[in-house]
Write an enzyme that holds these catalytic residues in place. Structure first.
Site, PDB file in Angstrom:
ATOM      1  CB  SER A  19     -18.925  55.630  54.924  1.00 28.03           C
ATOM      2  OG  SER A  19     -17.873  55.804  54.001  1.00 28.03           O
ATOM      3  N   GLY A  73     -15.860  61.663  59.241  1.00 28.92           N
ATOM      4  CA  GLY A  73     -15.118  62.521  58.323  1.00 28.92           C
ATOM      5  C   GLY A  73     -16.079  63.369  57.505  1.00 28.92           C
ATOM      6  N   GLY A  74     -16.407  62.888  56.300  1.00 26.32           N
ATOM      7  CA  GLY A  74     -17.215  63.662  55.352  1.00 26.32           C
ATOM      8  C   GLY A  74     -18.480  64.264  55.947  1.00 26.32           C
ATOM      9  CG  ASN A 127     -10.473  63.604  60.667  1.00 25.69           C
ATOM     10  OD1 ASN A 127      -9.898  64.682  60.554  1.00 25.69           O
ATOM     11  ND2 ASN A 127      -9.962  62.467  60.201  1.00 25.69           N
ATOM     12  CD1 TRP A 128     -14.683  68.831  60.789  1.00 24.17           C
ATOM     13  CD2 TRP A 128     -13.971  70.959  60.862  1.00 24.17           C
ATOM     14  NE1 TRP A 128     -15.610  69.551  61.494  1.00 24.17           N
ATOM     15  CE2 TRP A 128     -15.203  70.873  61.556  1.00 24.17           C
ATOM     16  CE3 TRP A 128     -13.349  72.205  60.783  1.00 24.17           C
ATOM     17  CZ2 TRP A 128     -15.810  71.972  62.160  1.00 24.17           C
ATOM     18  CZ3 TRP A 128     -13.948  73.304  61.383  1.00 24.17           C
ATOM     19  CH2 TRP A 128     -15.166  73.193  62.053  1.00 24.17           C
ATOM     20  CE  LYS A 129     -11.087  62.126  56.478  1.00 25.27           C
ATOM     21  NZ  LYS A 129     -10.942  60.913  55.719  1.00 25.27           N
ATOM     22  N   GLY A 172     -14.278  57.279  53.785  1.00 22.25           N
ATOM     23  CA  GLY A 172     -14.467  58.152  52.632  1.00 22.25           C
ATOM     24  C   GLY A 172     -14.949  57.435  51.379  1.00 22.25           C
ATOM     25  CD  GLU A 178      -7.439  60.168  55.494  1.00 23.02           C
ATOM     26  OE1 GLU A 178      -7.277  61.267  56.061  1.00 23.02           O
ATOM     27  OE2 GLU A 178      -8.569  59.745  55.160  1.00 23.02           O
ATOM     28  CD  GLU A 224     -11.619  56.350  61.598  1.00 23.93           C
ATOM     29  OE1 GLU A 224     -12.627  57.031  61.449  1.00 23.93           O
ATOM     30  OE2 GLU A 224     -10.489  56.744  61.285  1.00 23.93           O
ATOM     31  CG  HIS A 242      -7.052  59.107  60.228  1.00 25.24           C
ATOM     32  ND1 HIS A 242      -6.970  58.879  58.877  1.00 25.24           N
ATOM     33  CD2 HIS A 242      -8.371  59.300  60.499  1.00 25.24           C
ATOM     34  CE1 HIS A 242      -8.190  58.932  58.354  1.00 25.24           C
ATOM     35  NE2 HIS A 242      -9.058  59.184  59.320  1.00 25.24           N
TER      36      HIS A 242
HETATM   37  C1  PEP Z   1     -12.302  59.533  58.938  1.00 26.67           C
HETATM   38  O1  PEP Z   1     -11.679  60.313  58.249  1.00 26.67           O
HETATM   39  O2  PEP Z   1     -11.859  59.201  60.035  1.00 26.67           O
HETATM   40  C2  PEP Z   1     -13.568  59.011  58.410  1.00 26.67           C
HETATM   41  C3  PEP Z   1     -14.176  58.064  59.083  1.00 26.67           C
HETATM   42  O3  PEP Z   1     -14.030  59.548  57.249  1.00 26.67           O
HETATM   43  P1  PEP Z   1     -15.490  59.288  56.585  1.00 26.67           P
HETATM   44  O4  PEP Z   1     -16.514  59.470  57.653  1.00 26.67           O
HETATM   45  O5  PEP Z   1     -15.585  60.317  55.501  1.00 26.67           O
HETATM   46  O6  PEP Z   1     -15.467  57.890  56.058  1.00 26.67           O
END
Ligand code: PEP
Length: 252
Positions: free
Chosen positions: A214, A235-236, A9-11, A174, A98, A168, A96
């Site tokens: 993470s 994500g990251g 997920n590049w957000k 994040g 967010e 999640e 998600h």
């Molecule tokens: C996400 O945005 O779905 C996520 C899991 O981010 P991260 O891996 O950065 O925690």
């Protein structure tokens, strides 16, 4: 046997087509021949078409990060399932955390999106997870159950079988804090039991439940070795081909 599914997920990063294509090509190279691992990347909307073109004919699939549950019309700024399909998407992230917190999306609204995605042949990655406060209050399972029952409302087992669930924990997204493999496994097992109640054994046993929060190269292997963790939503660490590639390798 459930195939491990790693999605990035590049957000709101890499929205310029040129930079997104450069990263997508690196991901294609880093993921190699992943016969036993499925891979997808979800770029920002502005870069989806270019990334689909760049990954055509490879094993890397492309997803949207959201959709609006209508084909077209007066919905300024929104993206329809047909637009995602037209540019070559196969997946879409829905619910998600967010979107739930910043954009106040309800389970009912997410359910509409899930239904529309399925009706158009897109695979929804339906996200769920508790906040740190909810975990401290001991209501993790209740929260996750409400989100899943809400998100899957009105779906037949045949429909449920076509989606992916991503657990999640919000406090892990994040933040660098990851659920322990045991804690994550316990929620995943709970979700699978819930799916068994909502559908049947075949659907519950076949449906993939990703862990997200993470995930990094150094914790991926242990998480992915848990019996009910069938992949990762990243994500990251999906923003660098070497770390995303290492997570894919951990799933092989
Ligand atoms: C996400 O945005 O779905 C996520 C899991 O981010 P991260 O891996 O950065 O925690």
């Amino acid at each position: 046997m459930r195939k491990i599914f790693i999605a990035g997920n590049w957000k709101m990063v890499n929205g310029a087509p040129a930079e997104a294509v450069a990263l997508a090509k690196e991901v294609v190279n880093a993921s190699g021949s992943q016969d036993n691992v499925e891979v997808a990347i979800c770029p920002p909307a502005t870069a989806i078409a270019a990334v689909c073109e760049a990954t055509q004919g490879t094993n890397v699939q492309v997803g949207g990060q959201n959709l609006y549950p209508a084909e077209n019309g007066a919905f300024t700024g929104e993206i329809s399932p047909t637009f995602l399909l037209a540019v070559g998407c196969s997946h879409v992230i829905l619910g998600h955390s967010e979107r739930r917190t910043i954009f106040k999306e309800s389970d009912a609204f997410i359910n509409e999106k899930v239904k529309v995605a399925l009706a158009h042949g897109l695979t929804p990655i339906l996200c769920c997870g508790e906040t740190d406060q909810e975990r401290e209050q001991g209501v993790t399972e209740k929260v996750v159950e409400t989100q899943i029952r809400g998100g899957l409302g009105g779906l037949r087992p045949d429909d449920v079988t076509k989606l992916v669930i991503a657990y999640e924990p919000v406090w892990a997204i994040g933040t660098g804090k990851t659920a322990t493999p045991e804690d994550a496994q316990s929620v995943h097992a709970f979700i699978r039991t819930l799916l068994r109640d909502l559908t049947n054994d075949a659907v519950a046993d076949g449906l993939r439940i990703q862990y997200g929060g993470s995930v990094k190269p150094d914790n991926a292997k242990e998480l992915l070795s848990q019996p009910d963790i069938d992949g990762a939503l990243v994500g990251g660490a999906s923003l660098k081909a070497d770390s995303f590639g290492a997570i894919i390798d951990a799933g092989k």
